[in-house]
Write a protein that holds these residues in place. Sequence first.
Motif, PDB file in Angstrom:
ATOM      1  N   GLY A  61      55.087   7.022 -21.382  1.00  0.00           N
ATOM      2  CA  GLY A  61      56.390   6.388 -21.550  1.00  0.00           C
ATOM      3  C   GLY A  61      57.543   7.356 -21.705  1.00  0.00           C
ATOM      4  O   GLY A  61      58.683   6.937 -21.779  1.00  0.00           O
ATOM      5  N   THR A  62      57.313   8.632 -21.772  1.00  0.00           N
ATOM      6  CA  THR A  62      58.328   9.675 -21.914  1.00  0.00           C
ATOM      7  C   THR A  62      59.207   9.455 -23.154  1.00  0.00           C
ATOM      8  O   THR A  62      59.788   8.403 -23.338  1.00  0.00           O
ATOM      9  N   ASP A  63      59.272  10.448 -23.975  1.00  0.00           N
ATOM     10  CA  ASP A  63      60.099  10.413 -25.185  1.00  0.00           C
ATOM     11  C   ASP A  63      61.528  10.805 -24.803  1.00  0.00           C
ATOM     12  O   ASP A  63      61.914  11.968 -24.895  1.00  0.00           O
ATOM     13  N   GLU A  64      62.295   9.826 -24.351  1.00  0.00           N
ATOM     14  CA  GLU A  64      63.655  10.104 -23.868  1.00  0.00           C
ATOM     15  C   GLU A  64      64.580  10.577 -24.978  1.00  0.00           C
ATOM     16  O   GLU A  64      65.522  11.323 -24.715  1.00  0.00           O
ATOM     17  N   ASP A  65      64.320  10.182 -26.216  1.00  0.00           N
ATOM     18  CA  ASP A  65      65.149  10.666 -27.331  1.00  0.00           C
ATOM     19  C   ASP A  65      65.008  12.179 -27.487  1.00  0.00           C
ATOM     20  O   ASP A  65      65.995  12.887 -27.669  1.00  0.00           O
ATOM     21  N   ALA A  66      63.790  12.681 -27.404  1.00  0.00           N
ATOM     22  CA  ALA A  66      63.563  14.123 -27.520  1.00  0.00           C
ATOM     23  C   ALA A  66      64.181  14.864 -26.335  1.00  0.00           C
ATOM     24  O   ALA A  66      64.812  15.909 -26.516  1.00  0.00           O
ATOM     25  N   LEU A  67      64.010  14.326 -25.138  1.00  0.00           N
ATOM     26  CA  LEU A  67      64.626  14.944 -23.954  1.00  0.00           C
ATOM     27  C   LEU A  67      66.136  15.046 -24.115  1.00  0.00           C
ATOM     28  O   LEU A  67      66.720  16.107 -23.914  1.00  0.00           O
ATOM     29  N   MET A  68      66.736  13.938 -24.454  1.00  0.00           N
ATOM     30  CA  MET A  68      68.193  13.885 -24.596  1.00  0.00           C
ATOM     31  C   MET A  68      68.664  14.859 -25.672  1.00  0.00           C
ATOM     32  O   MET A  68      69.630  15.592 -25.475  1.00  0.00           O
ATOM     33  N   ARG A  69      67.965  14.891 -26.793  1.00  0.00           N
ATOM     34  CA  ARG A  69      68.372  15.753 -27.903  1.00  0.00           C
ATOM     35  C   ARG A  69      68.369  17.226 -27.485  1.00  0.00           C
ATOM     36  O   ARG A  69      69.321  17.961 -27.744  1.00  0.00           O
ATOM     37  N   VAL A 126      56.654  24.782 -12.434  1.00  0.00           N
ATOM     38  CA  VAL A 126      57.476  23.735 -11.826  1.00  0.00           C
ATOM     39  C   VAL A 126      58.830  23.770 -12.523  1.00  0.00           C
ATOM     40  O   VAL A 126      58.922  24.078 -13.713  1.00  0.00           O
ATOM     41  N   HIS A 127      59.887  23.502 -11.781  1.00  0.00           N
ATOM     42  CA  HIS A 127      61.229  23.523 -12.366  1.00  0.00           C
ATOM     43  C   HIS A 127      61.421  22.337 -13.309  1.00  0.00           C
ATOM     44  O   HIS A 127      60.940  21.235 -13.035  1.00  0.00           O
ATOM     45  N   LEU A 128      62.121  22.576 -14.390  1.00  0.00           N
ATOM     46  CA  LEU A 128      62.383  21.540 -15.387  1.00  0.00           C
ATOM     47  C   LEU A 128      63.035  20.321 -14.760  1.00  0.00           C
ATOM     48  O   LEU A 128      62.641  19.189 -15.022  1.00  0.00           O
ATOM     49  N   GLU A 129      64.020  20.541 -13.889  1.00  0.00           N
ATOM     50  CA  GLU A 129      64.718  19.402 -13.295  1.00  0.00           C
ATOM     51  C   GLU A 129      63.801  18.560 -12.422  1.00  0.00           C
ATOM     52  O   GLU A 129      63.949  17.335 -12.360  1.00  0.00           O
ATOM     53  N   HIS A 130      62.803  19.180 -11.775  1.00  0.00           N
ATOM     54  CA  HIS A 130      61.842  18.418 -10.975  1.00  0.00           C
ATOM     55  C   HIS A 130      60.935  17.577 -11.869  1.00  0.00           C
ATOM     56  O   HIS A 130      60.650  16.418 -11.564  1.00  0.00           O
ATOM     57  N   SER A 131      60.488  18.153 -12.967  1.00  0.00           N
ATOM     58  CA  SER A 131      59.650  17.404 -13.916  1.00  0.00           C
ATOM     59  C   SER A 131      60.414  16.223 -14.488  1.00  0.00           C
ATOM     60  O   SER A 131      59.883  15.119 -14.595  1.00  0.00           O
ATOM     61  N   MET A 132      61.659  16.478 -14.853  1.00  0.00           N
ATOM     62  CA  MET A 132      62.465  15.402 -15.433  1.00  0.00           C
ATOM     63  C   MET A 132      62.727  14.308 -14.411  1.00  0.00           C
ATOM     64  O   MET A 132      62.681  13.127 -14.748  1.00  0.00           O
ATOM     65  N   ALA A 133      62.982  14.673 -13.166  1.00  0.00           N
ATOM     66  CA  ALA A 133      63.245  13.674 -12.127  1.00  0.00           C
ATOM     67  C   ALA A 133      62.021  12.795 -11.900  1.00  0.00           C
ATOM     68  O   ALA A 133      62.161  11.590 -11.646  1.00  0.00           O
ATOM     69  N   LYS A 134      60.827  13.384 -11.996  1.00  0.00           N
ATOM     70  CA  LYS A 134      59.606  12.607 -11.795  1.00  0.00           C
ATOM     71  C   LYS A 134      59.306  11.687 -12.967  1.00  0.00           C
ATOM     72  O   LYS A 134      58.730  10.619 -12.790  1.00  0.00           O
ATOM     73  N   LYS A 135      59.702  12.076 -14.163  1.00  0.00           N
ATOM     74  CA  LYS A 135      59.336  11.339 -15.376  1.00  0.00           C
ATOM     75  C   LYS A 135      60.414  10.398 -15.905  1.00  0.00           C
ATOM     76  O   LYS A 135      60.156   9.610 -16.792  1.00  0.00           O
ATOM     77  N   THR A 136      61.621  10.503 -15.393  1.00  0.00           N
ATOM     78  CA  THR A 136      62.726   9.717 -15.946  1.00  0.00           C
ATOM     79  C   THR A 136      63.471   8.984 -14.843  1.00  0.00           C
ATOM     80  O   THR A 136      63.251   9.205 -13.665  1.00  0.00           O
ATOM     81  N   SER A 137      64.403   8.156 -15.271  1.00  0.00           N
ATOM     82  CA  SER A 137      65.237   7.428 -14.309  1.00  0.00           C
ATOM     83  C   SER A 137      66.410   8.308 -13.875  1.00  0.00           C
ATOM     84  O   SER A 137      66.548   9.439 -14.310  1.00  0.00           O
TER      85      SER A 137
END
Length: 89
Positions: free
Chosen positions: A38-46, A69-80
């Motif tokens: 479910g990805t911890d979006e609060d931690a990502l955002m913080r 792997v680049h951070l932005e690629h991981s985030m794009a795959k896991k988030t909206s």
Amino acid sequence: MDEGSDDFHKAVRIAISCINDHNKYYEKVLRNAMETVGTDEDALMRVIVTRAEKDLENIRKVYYKRNSVHLEHSMAKKTSGDYTYFDGK
């Protein structure tokens, strides 16, 4: 040991790891946030918001070195789309 003591020891370990190498610590926070179901979006955002103007570039380098792997690629795959990477160029 009681539960309060365990919480204290956990907090001390976190503080020490952050002091030793804060870039590595924040990379771990980002990685763990994206590895959870479910990805911890609060931690990502913080992390992204608080480190953006300070050392996010260094954290991105540590993330790439650790995960290949680049951070932005991981985030794009896991988030909206709200987390789409933009470098201002």
